[in-house]
Design a protein around this motif. Structure first.
Motif, PDB file in Angstrom:
ATOM      1  N   GLN A 109     -32.118 -15.851 -35.429  1.00 23.33           N
ATOM      2  CA  GLN A 109     -30.844 -15.425 -34.855  1.00 23.33           C
ATOM      3  C   GLN A 109     -31.129 -14.520 -33.659  1.00 23.33           C
ATOM      4  O   GLN A 109     -32.210 -13.935 -33.545  1.00 23.33           O
ATOM      5  CB  GLN A 109     -30.006 -14.655 -35.884  1.00 23.33           C
ATOM      6  N   SER A 166     -24.964 -12.773 -37.814  1.00 25.98           N
ATOM      7  CA  SER A 166     -24.893 -11.591 -38.670  1.00 25.98           C
ATOM      8  C   SER A 166     -24.011 -10.518 -38.033  1.00 25.98           C
ATOM      9  O   SER A 166     -24.201 -10.154 -36.873  1.00 25.98           O
ATOM     10  CB  SER A 166     -26.302 -11.032 -38.905  1.00 25.98           C
ATOM     11  N   SER A 197     -24.047 -15.312 -41.643  1.00 31.77           N
ATOM     12  CA  SER A 197     -25.002 -14.893 -42.667  1.00 31.77           C
ATOM     13  C   SER A 197     -24.567 -13.583 -43.314  1.00 31.77           C
ATOM     14  O   SER A 197     -24.581 -13.441 -44.527  1.00 31.77           O
ATOM     15  CB  SER A 197     -26.398 -14.746 -42.048  1.00 31.77           C
ATOM     16  N   ASP A 198     -24.190 -12.587 -42.498  1.00 30.14           N
ATOM     17  CA  ASP A 198     -23.552 -11.362 -42.965  1.00 30.14           C
ATOM     18  C   ASP A 198     -22.189 -11.286 -42.296  1.00 30.14           C
ATOM     19  O   ASP A 198     -22.070 -11.527 -41.089  1.00 30.14           O
ATOM     20  CB  ASP A 198     -24.360 -10.112 -42.580  1.00 30.14           C
ATOM     21  N   ASP A 199     -21.169 -10.945 -43.045  1.00 28.47           N
ATOM     22  CA  ASP A 199     -19.826 -10.820 -42.492  1.00 28.47           C
ATOM     23  C   ASP A 199     -19.252  -9.455 -42.817  1.00 28.47           C
ATOM     24  O   ASP A 199     -19.577  -8.849 -43.849  1.00 28.47           O
ATOM     25  CB  ASP A 199     -18.899 -11.903 -43.060  1.00 28.47           C
ATOM     26  N   ASN A 239     -23.133 -10.739 -47.578  1.00 26.97           N
ATOM     27  CA  ASN A 239     -23.563 -12.110 -47.307  1.00 26.97           C
ATOM     28  C   ASN A 239     -23.117 -13.053 -48.427  1.00 26.97           C
ATOM     29  O   ASN A 239     -23.718 -14.097 -48.652  1.00 26.97           O
ATOM     30  CB  ASN A 239     -25.079 -12.184 -47.110  1.00 26.97           C
ATOM     31  N   SER A 253     -23.851  -6.719 -34.258  1.00 20.70           N
ATOM     32  CA  SER A 253     -23.772  -8.173 -34.390  1.00 20.70           C
ATOM     33  C   SER A 253     -24.925  -8.857 -33.670  1.00 20.70           C
ATOM     34  O   SER A 253     -25.438  -8.349 -32.667  1.00 20.70           O
ATOM     35  CB  SER A 253     -22.450  -8.685 -33.811  1.00 20.70           C
ATOM     36  N   ASN A 256     -35.365 -14.515 -38.574  1.00 17.44           N
ATOM     37  CA  ASN A 256     -34.251 -15.302 -39.113  1.00 17.44           C
ATOM     38  C   ASN A 256     -33.660 -16.286 -38.111  1.00 17.44           C
ATOM     39  O   ASN A 256     -32.603 -16.868 -38.362  1.00 17.44           O
ATOM     40  CB  ASN A 256     -33.142 -14.374 -39.638  1.00 17.44           C
TER      41      ASN A 256
END
Length: 665
Positions: free
Chosen positions: A189, A157, A415-417, A408, A172, A187
């Motif tokens: 991550q 993310s 997952s998120d950019d 996303n 990040s 999640n």
């Protein structure tokens, strides 16, 4: 006489200063418009219209301002003027239709929607609904944003990016390169950390790019905001400080906003803020333009939905007071978060409660025209910034053109950019007008811009450096003409079609040839010499406008010198070799409109060259011919353009070579 000349100089300077003041105003208006500061922008566009500076363009932008200010009545008033413009883009038919719908003139609206469709515009079925959202439909009439690649995304993310002083800061979950990774169970991550990287860096971003100091911890850290001097940071973090984690009554670790200061290149002196609490979350900090207010998202008591946008005043001593919910215009029964304030104090935020394209969308606030501190509405910023996925953490650089957001949506790396964006920048034509003989800039030259139908679009004068700049529309053809009393006019044609959206400027430099000094010809008969002029040659005059030697003509599709015109050329030879050996001329050759543009360009160049060769062969010094140039069919002297029925005699008038006297001594 000296007194009169002094007055003329003053007037010239005043005119030049006035025109460039208007040009500066237009730049400011466009910048304000790009930053969603529509109230301030509208004021400047009105001033430009009053000064009759780039009136068509200013009227379009003023109409857009009123539309975005949710004022369909005034929007319709100005769109009505816009759609009468010969060069108005067709999306203004659509905008006019929607503004008419906004004031319940449905039948007239239908007519303009049909005209928009007939002109090639795409109409959706719901565009004919009386319940359509006026502001969203107008804003969506043309694409506002275009996406650029963000080089620093990871497979995890990434979000919360903003740019300051040549660096990009973002949040990040990558933690790539770290020997020990802690995984967030929610999640699977790694926990979030804050990163800092040079805007132009091409290196991979790993753990070494984490900001230095005491901000990043073993839990979630970020996103952040910085004061304008770059010395104070406000950042989100789990309720964890001084190695102590605190959970709420449900066993959850909420978010808080902390403050840190920069000392010797490291962020330290982390302090908990008075707006925080253990049993609710406070996160997503944002500062206003003068760092006097802190905006944030929270689900604290008094919140209307899942989370609301709140604001608190920051006093000089650092204390936070006057906590306030931003109210019902912004906050809904659902979730709002990720506020951002641009340098015109316009707020952008994410919400899944306002009408959008799906899940979280990004919105901008709209201010009241009479009270610029009052927020009266919000506007969805549209595609491609928003999608049917979550779109959030919007930021805008001071230029009002570029910035970042996160999503996303499908097609991303993680997952998120983070996505970089740019708005289509204002396009201008600019250039320098110079004296063709000595290369000096021509001050106070008149610049006129025309569209492809010959309508004058803009007027201005060059500055002391011979420079001019005029904003233009994209996807149009133009002609620009430079003139000055002491010079022969010059012009250029150019197009803004099929150019890259990143391009902000088209260069069109112009050369003005001085009107020749013909005083020395006073004792000669100008009729015998073949001069044509728009006034009688006066022995006491130092210049004559548009003085040229008599043209010669050519047969259809030929470039050989005809016998009858060789006689005229011999007169020029005598003049340049015996009477005035220092005379300097230009040779300009042309064709009629028949044949292709490429063929006519080549034909005219051959006519110019054959004329040049004839004069040189008869003894004219080559250095006395400044240039020989073909213009094809671009400079017709009558109505005989493509598709116009003309006699052979009229076409003959265009098949010519002209001689421009540049200098006599």
């Amino acid at each position: 006489m000296k007194h009169k000349n002094h007055i003329l100089v003053i007037i010239s300077i005043m005119l030049c200063t006035s025109v460039f003041a208007q040009q500066g105003k237009q730049k400011r208006a466009d910048t304000l418009f790009n930053k969603f500061s529509f109230v301030k922008a509208a004021k400047v566009y009105r001033e430009l219209i009053q000064k009759n500076y780039n009136r068509d363009y200013a009227t379009r932008k003023l109409a857009d301002c009123y539309a975005y200010l949710r004022d369909p009545r005034n929007a319709a008033r100005y769109y009505k003027s816009v759609v009468k413009q010969d060069n108005a883009p067709i999306e203004y038919y659509y905008k006019y239709a929607q503004s008419l719908r906004g004031i319940k003139k449905y039948e007239e609206s239908q007519e303009w929607l049909k005209r928009y469709k007939d002109s090639g515009g795409v109409v959706n079925s719901n565009d004919f609904s009386k319940d359509i959202n006026f502001i969203t439909s107008v804003f969506g009439a043309e694409q506002q944003y275009f996406l650029d690649r963000f080089r620093f995304n990871s497979k995890f993310s990434d979000f919360g990016a903003f740019e300051q002083n040549g660096k990009v800061y973002f949040t990040s979950a990558r933690d790539e390169g770290s020997a020990v990774k802690r995984i967030y169970g929610w999640n699977e991550q790694p926990f979030l950390d804050i990163y800092e990287v040079d805007v132009k860096s091409k290196k991979n971003v790993d753990f070494s790019a984490k900001i230095k100091g005491d901000v990043n911890t073993i839990y979630h850290d970020g996103p952040i905001t910085l004061t304008k001097d770059g010395k104070t940071m406000y950042f989100s973090r789990n309720n964890f400080n001084k190695n102590v984690e605190i959970k709420d009554n449900l066993g959850l670790t909420n978010m808080k906003i902390y403050r840190a200061t920069l000392v010797d290149g490291e962020w330290t002196n982390v302090e908990d803020l008075s707006i925080n609490g253990d049993n609710f979350s406070t996160q997503h900090p944002a500062l206003n333009v003068d760092d006097s207010k802190l905006y944030f998202a929270s689900d604290r008591p008094g919140t209307k939905g899942g989370s609301d946008i709140w604001v608190v005043d920051i006093f000089p001593d650092g204390s936070l007071r006057n906590l306030k919910n931003m109210g019902d215009v912004i906050n809904t029964e659902s979730a709002e978060g990720f506020p951002f304030i641009n340098n015109e104090n316009v707020m952008f935020f994410s919400s899944d409660g306002h009408t959008g394209l799906g899940l979280l969308d990004i919105f901008a606030t709209l201010k009241d025209e009479d009270n610029n501190d009052e927020i009266v509405g919000v506007i969805n910023v549209g595609v491609p910034v928003n999608s049917n996925a979550d779109d959030f953490s919007f930021s805008m650089n001071p230029d009002g053109i570029t910035g970042y957001f996160a999503s996303n949506r499908r097609g991303g790396r993680g997952s998120d950019d983070i996505y970089a964006y740019h708005r289509v920048p204002i396009l201008n034509v600019e250039g320098v007008v110079t004296d063709a003989i000595n290369g000096n800039p021509v001050t106070a030259a008149t610049i006129k811009l025309f569209d492809d139908k010959g309508n004058e679009i803009a007027f201005m004068e060059t500055d002391k450096n011979g420079y001019y700049q005029i904003n233009i529309d994209r996807n149009e053809d133009f002609k620009i003409v430079a003139s000055q009393d002491k010079y022969i006019d010059d012009y250029r044609t150019f197009s803004s079609k099929k150019i890259q959206t990143e391009l902000t400027s088209i260069t069109a430099n112009l050369l003005l040839n001085p009107v020749p000094n013909v005083a020395k010809l006073a004792n000669l008969n100008p009729n015998n010499l073949g001069y044509k002029t728009d006034e009688t040659i006066n022995p006491d005059s130092s210049s004559v406008k548009d003085a040229q030697l008599k043209p010669i003509y050519f047969d259809f599709e030929k470039y050989n010198i005809l016998k009858e015109y060789a006689i005229e050329l011999d007169k020029i030879v005598k003049l340049m070799t015996e009477d005035y050996p220092d005379m300097v001329i230009k040779i300009e050759s042309h064709t009629d409109s028949r044949g292709t543009t490429l063929f006519n360009d080549i034909l005219s160049k051959n006519r110019a060259k054959s004329t040049y060769n004839y004069l040189i062969s008869k003894g004219v010094n080559p250095s006395n011919i400044l240039e020989y140039k073909g213009y094809g069919e671009r400079r017709l002297i009558n109505e005989c353009a493509d598709g116009v029925s003309c006699s052979k005699a009229k076409h003959q008038l265009n098949r010519r070579t002209e001689f421009v006297v540049v200098r006599m001594e």
